[in-house]
Design a protein around this motif. Sequence first.
Motif, short mmCIF file in Angstrom:
data_model
loop_
_atom_site.label_atom_id
_atom_site.label_comp_id
_atom_site.label_asym_id
_atom_site.label_seq_id
_atom_site.Cartn_x
_atom_site.Cartn_y
_atom_site.Cartn_z
N UNK A 58 0.85 -1.19 0.00
CA UNK A 58 0.00 0.00 0.00
C UNK A 58 0.88 1.24 0.00
N UNK A 59 0.28 2.32 -0.46
CA UNK A 59 0.99 3.61 -0.45
C UNK A 59 0.35 4.49 0.61
N UNK A 60 1.03 4.58 1.76
CA UNK A 60 0.50 5.39 2.87
C UNK A 60 0.38 6.84 2.40
N UNK A 61 -0.76 7.45 2.69
CA UNK A 61 -0.96 8.85 2.31
C UNK A 61 -1.51 9.02 0.91
N UNK A 62 -1.72 7.89 0.19
CA UNK A 62 -2.35 8.00 -1.13
C UNK A 62 -3.72 7.32 -1.03
N UNK A 63 -3.81 5.99 -1.24
CA UNK A 63 -5.13 5.35 -1.14
C UNK A 63 -5.54 5.07 0.31
N UNK A 64 -4.58 5.14 1.23
CA UNK A 64 -4.88 4.87 2.65
C UNK A 64 -4.04 5.79 3.52
N UNK A 65 -4.69 6.39 4.52
CA UNK A 65 -3.96 7.27 5.44
C UNK A 65 -3.07 6.41 6.34
N UNK A 66 -1.93 6.95 6.69
CA UNK A 66 -0.96 6.25 7.52
C UNK A 66 -1.63 5.64 8.75
N UNK A 67 -2.46 6.44 9.45
CA UNK A 67 -3.03 5.99 10.72
C UNK A 67 -4.17 4.98 10.54
N UNK A 68 -4.60 4.75 9.29
CA UNK A 68 -5.69 3.79 9.03
C UNK A 68 -5.12 2.38 8.80
#
Length: 291
Positions: free
Chosen positions: A251-261
């Motif tokens: 996954x790409x944190x901060x693109x399709x999913x927020x880091x904290x999610x």
Amino acid sequence: MNSLFQLSSLSVDEIQHLLDVAEQCRQGRFIDSEKGKIVANLFFEPSTRTQYSFNTAEEKLGMKVINFNAQASSMQKGETFYDTVKTFESFGIDAVVIRNRQDEYYKQLQGRINIPILNAGDGKKDHPTQSLLDLMTIRQEFGHFDGLKIAIVGDVKYSRVAHTNIEVMQRLGMQCFISGPEEYRDPQYDYIDFDQAVKDMDVIMLLRVQHERHEQAMSLTQEEYHARYGLTLERVKAMKDTAIIMHPAPFNRGVEIADEVVECRKSRIFKQINNGVFVRMAVLKRAMEGR
Ligand code: CP
């Protein structure tokens, strides 16, 4: 010979049986049950989860494992894909696991290679073991498939995960929707607005934008993508209490999913990765039947 190319060639009963065997593997059964067998992992496209969870599954079953490195092989001297696979068959090994960036690469092997072939992903067409681990995770969570609603969000058009999952999930009675940027939609599937999907779905499955398969750059910046289609904590709060988040990763944190999610209470991403070992044990056991 129990090869596995596509889940669409297995019946619903066969799929449920594989998931049952995978659950038994998770509970510790079948350790060392395939001792003495040899399997080669032939990956012609990068992989972390699939290659090394197959490797882990093979080790748990007691198999001997050859991890092929295409960059250090005679393919660098011009040897073809077919001749490479045929060479491994000639060693007398028991199965090959193959990932290749070409759609349906296995068609050139069918009828010519006489050991089981397990498809670890072909181009944008199929990823059967990823789909099995996704199904295992959903069945563990809800106990059934019938009537569950899933939205697969992001780069659906180029995603073998989406194509394999939607075909099998519909057969299992799930309602499947896609969401995300217009340029990555596949018109054969039902589209749902992302913020509506977040509120309505039992499963939100996010996909990475697969730049390596695109001819043109994405029209959105990463920040624009995140704002419109990224699963943020605010959007997670709008999900149903019982709903879960999935992602095949990487996954790409901060693109399709927020880091904290990524590791929030609703996320089952690392559960999926864990289940990958057990479904791969199950398909390897099936491949070894009768050998
Ligand atoms: N989900 C998946 O196939 O990951 P890898 O590409 O790391 O194997």
